[in-house]
Design a protein around this motif. Sequence first.
Motif, PDB file in Angstrom:
ATOM      1  N   TRP A  22       0.983  -1.130  -0.023  1.00 52.93           N
ATOM      2  CA  TRP A  22      -0.147  -0.053  -0.029  1.00 52.93           C
ATOM      3  C   TRP A  22       0.782   1.211   0.060  1.00 52.93           C
ATOM      4  CZ3 TRP A  22      -1.849   3.272   4.449  1.00 52.93           C
ATOM      5  CH2 TRP A  22      -2.545   4.236   3.882  1.00 52.93           C
ATOM      6  N   ARG A  23       1.757   1.230   0.822  1.00 51.56           N
ATOM      7  CA  ARG A  23       2.893   2.099   0.917  1.00 51.56           C
ATOM      8  C   ARG A  23       4.177   1.420   1.031  1.00 51.56           C
ATOM      9  NH1 ARG A  23       0.541   7.282   4.828  1.00 51.56           N
ATOM     10  NH2 ARG A  23      -1.174   7.718   3.529  1.00 51.56           N
ATOM     11  N   PRO A  24       5.400   2.266   0.937  1.00 53.72           N
ATOM     12  CA  PRO A  24       6.406   1.212   1.024  1.00 53.72           C
ATOM     13  C   PRO A  24       6.776   0.704   2.328  1.00 53.72           C
ATOM     14  CG  PRO A  24       7.012   3.351  -0.105  1.00 53.72           C
ATOM     15  CD  PRO A  24       5.631   3.540   0.093  1.00 53.72           C
ATOM     16  N   GLY A  25       6.700  -0.583   2.315  1.00 53.29           N
ATOM     17  CA  GLY A  25       7.131  -1.290   3.406  1.00 53.29           C
ATOM     18  C   GLY A  25       5.660  -1.708   4.261  1.00 53.29           C
ATOM     19  N   VAL A  26       4.624  -1.202   3.617  1.00 53.91           N
ATOM     20  CA  VAL A  26       3.409  -1.539   4.550  1.00 53.91           C
ATOM     21  C   VAL A  26       2.488  -2.327   3.560  1.00 53.91           C
ATOM     22  CG1 VAL A  26       1.103  -0.165   5.334  1.00 53.91           C
ATOM     23  CG2 VAL A  26       3.691   0.790   5.355  1.00 53.91           C
ATOM     24  N   PRO A  27       2.345  -3.516   3.972  1.00 50.88           N
ATOM     25  CA  PRO A  27       1.637  -4.650   2.885  1.00 50.88           C
ATOM     26  C   PRO A  27       0.100  -4.729   3.328  1.00 50.88           C
ATOM     27  CG  PRO A  27       2.693  -5.789   4.864  1.00 50.88           C
ATOM     28  CD  PRO A  27       2.970  -4.185   5.019  1.00 50.88           C
ATOM     29  N   ALA A  28      -0.641  -4.846   2.469  1.00 52.02           N
ATOM     30  CA  ALA A  28      -2.166  -4.814   2.601  1.00 52.02           C
ATOM     31  C   ALA A  28      -2.604  -6.219   2.135  1.00 52.02           C
ATOM     32  CB  ALA A  28      -2.671  -3.630   1.897  1.00 52.02           C
ATOM     33  N   LEU A  46      -6.742  -4.070   4.138  1.00 50.58           N
ATOM     34  CA  LEU A  46      -6.381  -3.774   5.302  1.00 50.58           C
ATOM     35  C   LEU A  46      -4.676  -3.806   5.557  1.00 50.58           C
ATOM     36  CD1 LEU A  46      -9.161  -5.487   7.525  1.00 50.58           C
ATOM     37  CD2 LEU A  46      -8.677  -3.081   7.100  1.00 50.58           C
ATOM     38  N   ILE A  47      -3.911  -2.995   6.270  1.00 55.00           N
ATOM     39  CA  ILE A  47      -2.654  -3.479   6.622  1.00 55.00           C
ATOM     40  C   ILE A  47      -2.689  -4.684   7.425  1.00 55.00           C
ATOM     41  CG2 ILE A  47      -0.609  -2.694   7.907  1.00 55.00           C
ATOM     42  CD1 ILE A  47      -1.655   0.355   7.383  1.00 55.00           C
ATOM     43  N   TYR A  48      -1.557  -5.580   7.352  1.00 50.60           N
ATOM     44  CA  TYR A  48      -1.474  -6.889   7.874  1.00 50.60           C
ATOM     45  C   TYR A  48      -0.144  -7.275   8.195  1.00 50.60           C
ATOM     46  CZ  TYR A  48       0.412  -9.634   3.975  1.00 50.60           C
ATOM     47  OH  TYR A  48       1.122 -10.034   3.155  1.00 50.60           O
ATOM     48  N   GLN A  49       0.066  -8.149   9.022  1.00 55.18           N
ATOM     49  CA  GLN A  49       1.430  -8.798   9.493  1.00 55.18           C
ATOM     50  C   GLN A  49       1.152 -10.320   9.610  1.00 55.18           C
ATOM     51  OE1 GLN A  49       4.791  -6.973   9.884  1.00 55.18           O
ATOM     52  NE2 GLN A  49       3.711  -6.281   8.346  1.00 55.18           N
ATOM     53  N   SER A  50       1.955 -10.948   9.195  1.00 53.36           N
ATOM     54  CA  SER A  50       1.825 -12.458   9.798  1.00 53.36           C
ATOM     55  C   SER A  50       2.319 -12.839  11.053  1.00 53.36           C
ATOM     56  CB  SER A  50       2.568 -13.340   8.787  1.00 53.36           C
ATOM     57  OG  SER A  50       2.203 -13.221   7.419  1.00 53.36           O
ATOM     58  N   TRP A 112       3.116   0.006  10.935  1.00 56.30           N
ATOM     59  CA  TRP A 112       2.387   1.425  10.685  1.00 56.30           C
ATOM     60  C   TRP A 112       2.261   2.022  12.198  1.00 56.30           C
ATOM     61  CZ3 TRP A 112       1.016   3.967   6.702  1.00 56.30           C
ATOM     62  CH2 TRP A 112       0.119   4.977   6.802  1.00 56.30           C
ATOM     63  N   PRO A 113       3.196   2.972  12.505  1.00 50.83           N
ATOM     64  CA  PRO A 113       3.432   3.558  13.776  1.00 50.83           C
ATOM     65  C   PRO A 113       2.142   4.482  14.206  1.00 50.83           C
ATOM     66  CG  PRO A 113       5.451   3.611  12.447  1.00 50.83           C
ATOM     67  CD  PRO A 113       4.398   3.067  11.526  1.00 50.83           C
ATOM     68  N   ALA A 114       1.479   4.909  13.302  1.00 51.24           N
ATOM     69  CA  ALA A 114       0.111   5.735  13.542  1.00 51.24           C
ATOM     70  C   ALA A 114      -0.924   4.773  14.359  1.00 51.24           C
ATOM     71  CB  ALA A 114      -0.526   5.985  11.944  1.00 51.24           C
ATOM     72  N   TYR A 115      -0.619   3.489  14.185  1.00 51.59           N
ATOM     73  CA  TYR A 115      -1.552   2.895  15.340  1.00 51.59           C
ATOM     74  C   TYR A 115      -1.698   3.508  16.750  1.00 51.59           C
ATOM     75  CZ  TYR A 115      -2.774  -0.601  11.752  1.00 51.59           C
ATOM     76  OH  TYR A 115      -3.329  -1.155  10.501  1.00 51.59           O
ATOM     77  N   ASP A 116      -0.231   3.636  17.130  1.00 48.05           N
ATOM     78  CA  ASP A 116      -0.262   4.202  18.675  1.00 48.05           C
ATOM     79  C   ASP A 116      -0.886   5.571  18.603  1.00 48.05           C
ATOM     80  OD1 ASP A 116       1.276   2.198  19.553  1.00 48.05           O
ATOM     81  OD2 ASP A 116       3.167   2.866  18.773  1.00 48.05           O
ATOM     82  N   ASP A 117      -0.887   6.389  17.802  1.00 48.09           N
ATOM     83  CA  ASP A 117      -1.636   7.691  17.720  1.00 48.09           C
ATOM     84  C   ASP A 117      -3.087   7.326  17.638  1.00 48.09           C
ATOM     85  OD1 ASP A 117       0.779   9.294  17.587  1.00 48.09           O
ATOM     86  OD2 ASP A 117       0.912   9.048  15.325  1.00 48.09           O
ATOM     87  N   TYR A 118      -3.545   6.467  16.822  1.00 55.62           N
ATOM     88  CA  TYR A 118      -4.863   6.277  16.711  1.00 55.62           C
ATOM     89  C   TYR A 118      -5.466   5.767  18.216  1.00 55.62           C
ATOM     90  CZ  TYR A 118      -4.373   5.726  11.726  1.00 55.62           C
ATOM     91  OH  TYR A 118      -3.750   5.961  10.441  1.00 55.62           O
ATOM     92  N   GLN A 119      -4.728   4.930  18.958  1.00 55.11           N
ATOM     93  CA  GLN A 119      -5.268   4.556  20.121  1.00 55.11           C
ATOM     94  C   GLN A 119      -5.271   5.678  21.367  1.00 55.11           C
ATOM     95  OE1 GLN A 119      -6.388   0.999  21.542  1.00 55.11           O
ATOM     96  NE2 GLN A 119      -7.068   3.035  22.358  1.00 55.11           N
TER      97      GLN A 119
END
Length: 134
Positions: A22-28, A46-50, A112-119
């Motif tokens: 989706w963005r460099p280094g950000v898989p969807a 959605l952004i994901y990680q295994s 996706w470091p913005a998750y911390d900001d979202y919380q």
Amino acid sequence: MLYGEEHVRRYIETDGQEGHEWRPGVPALLLTTTGRKSGKHYVTPLIYQSDGDATLVVASKGGADAPPEWFRNLQANPDVEVQIWGEKFPARARVATPEEKPAMWQKMASVWPAYDDYQKKTDREIPVVVLDRV
């Protein structure tokens, strides 16, 4: 950068060649849920990680006080379909346990470091969703 329906369409048409990163280094991935009221299928990028055999996503909705619709749908029906690149597979969704969540959250926030900001923006505890292959 792709968003919404265009993201879904290009991802499906190209087996993720367009849209997986989706963005460099950000898989969807693409998550298909069943509407809790309509019974229709909805596809959401959605952004994901295994995480071992599981796949993780975050129900953040950008830190909104209400959860995203896809999350409300999978709460009603946890049987979902996941597409990563050209591979589609059935999965069962569940919310990470309190014991699992800290490490899983860290894994997701590392991409996706913005998750911390979202919380920080909401009193709602943003869940990490675990997608287990069926």
